[in-house]
Scaffold this motif. Structure first.
Motif, PDB file in Angstrom:
ATOM      1  N   PHE A 124       0.876  -1.133   0.163  1.00 40.48           N
ATOM      2  CA  PHE A 124      -0.003  -0.085   0.161  1.00 40.48           C
ATOM      3  C   PHE A 124       0.809   1.472   0.063  1.00 40.48           C
ATOM      4  O   PHE A 124       0.426   2.390  -0.264  1.00 40.48           O
ATOM      5  CB  PHE A 124      -0.988  -0.034   1.196  1.00 40.48           C
ATOM      6  N   THR A 125       2.031   1.060   0.333  1.00 40.14           N
ATOM      7  CA  THR A 125       3.109   2.234   0.033  1.00 40.14           C
ATOM      8  C   THR A 125       3.561   2.432  -1.164  1.00 40.14           C
ATOM      9  O   THR A 125       4.422   3.499  -1.699  1.00 40.14           O
ATOM     10  CB  THR A 125       4.315   2.298   1.087  1.00 40.14           C
ATOM     11  N   GLN A 126       3.053   1.357  -2.119  1.00 39.60           N
ATOM     12  CA  GLN A 126       3.458   1.353  -3.473  1.00 39.60           C
ATOM     13  C   GLN A 126       2.691   1.712  -4.449  1.00 39.60           C
ATOM     14  O   GLN A 126       2.661   1.207  -5.593  1.00 39.60           O
ATOM     15  CB  GLN A 126       4.224  -0.139  -3.639  1.00 39.60           C
ATOM     16  N   GLU A 127       1.832   2.490  -3.873  1.00 41.65           N
ATOM     17  CA  GLU A 127       0.444   2.872  -4.926  1.00 41.65           C
ATOM     18  C   GLU A 127      -0.476   1.839  -5.519  1.00 41.65           C
ATOM     19  O   GLU A 127      -0.993   1.968  -6.472  1.00 41.65           O
ATOM     20  CB  GLU A 127       1.242   3.665  -6.120  1.00 41.65           C
ATOM     21  N   VAL A 128      -0.367   0.728  -4.590  1.00 37.60           N
ATOM     22  CA  VAL A 128      -1.401  -0.218  -4.847  1.00 37.60           C
ATOM     23  C   VAL A 128      -2.685   0.030  -3.999  1.00 37.60           C
ATOM     24  O   VAL A 128      -2.566   0.354  -2.755  1.00 37.60           O
ATOM     25  CB  VAL A 128      -0.884  -1.790  -4.219  1.00 37.60           C
ATOM     26  N   ASP A 129      -3.759  -0.183  -4.714  1.00 40.90           N
ATOM     27  CA  ASP A 129      -4.887   0.128  -3.918  1.00 40.90           C
ATOM     28  C   ASP A 129      -5.875  -0.963  -3.317  1.00 40.90           C
ATOM     29  O   ASP A 129      -6.926  -0.781  -2.719  1.00 40.90           O
ATOM     30  CB  ASP A 129      -6.017   1.141  -4.851  1.00 40.90           C
ATOM     31  N   ARG A 171      -8.063  -3.805   1.326  1.00 44.71           N
ATOM     32  CA  ARG A 171      -7.705  -2.412   1.008  1.00 44.71           C
ATOM     33  C   ARG A 171      -7.023  -1.595   2.123  1.00 44.71           C
ATOM     34  O   ARG A 171      -6.954  -2.147   2.886  1.00 44.71           O
ATOM     35  CB  ARG A 171      -8.945  -1.548   0.483  1.00 44.71           C
TER      36      ARG A 171
END
Length: 181
Positions: A124-129, A171
């Motif tokens: 989630f810090t890698q722009e994964v939603d 999420r």
């Protein structure tokens, strides 16, 4: 290159060829391999495990983060207890699947939940939603584990691997806070 992740009890790190002996204890175990992805079979011997790890290392060099494979090592004694992944799901690779494979001796100790939460927080810090877990309907242990990570039931589908699978989603707002144990 796989990002190293650290939890209270675990080190998730890149694979090394010299992990083959310990990895074979996991991936060569029929009770573990029965739940592996359909794209992977039970590993038969040390030479095959070495080749597979070499393949994972080469694949890791080509993957676009956050996709990765990790060796899961227990911090207290340095023992390699399994592996974890965050990989694109077939057929199109649009969705990311989190998964784990652990030595049978460590089942039931919360390591899969701990590893999954660490991978999710990092993803989630890698722009994964969102990330997904796909579980065979008869794998009640895995379904319970993904629920403990905060994943929500989405439904069943045969979209992935041409198998009927249960789908769970996580999420950023669903992630449980880090344990303080």
């Amino acid at each position: 290159m796989t990002e190293q992740l650290v939890t209270d009890r675990l080190l998730l790190r890149p694979w090394h060829v010299d992990d083959a002996g310990a990895a074979l204890e996991v991936y060569g175990d029929g009770q573990v391999s029965r739940w592996l992805s359909p794209a992977m079979d039970q590993v038969g011997d040390l030479a095959a495990m070495r080749l597979l790890i070499q393949h994972w290392i080469a694949e890791d060099a080509r993957m676009i983060p956050p996709a990765a494979r990790w060796a899961v090592q227990r911090k207290e004694d340095g023992r390699l207890i399994g592996g974890a992944v965050l990989l694109p799901l077939p057929p199109r690779g649009d969705d990311l699947e989190v998964g784990w494979q652990l030595h049978r001796e460590v089942w039931g100790h919360g390591y899969a939940t701990e590893a999954t939460q660490a991978i999710a927080r990092w993803a989630f810090t890698q722009e994964v939603d969102e990330i997904f877990a796909v579980v065979r309907p008869s794998n009640t242990r895995a379904a319970a584990t993904v629920r403990r990570t905060g994943m929500e039931w989405v439904g069943e589908t045969d979209k992935y691997y041409d198998l009927r699978l249960q789908v769970f989603r996580l999420r950023p707002a669903d992630i449980l806070p880090p344990s303080t144990s």
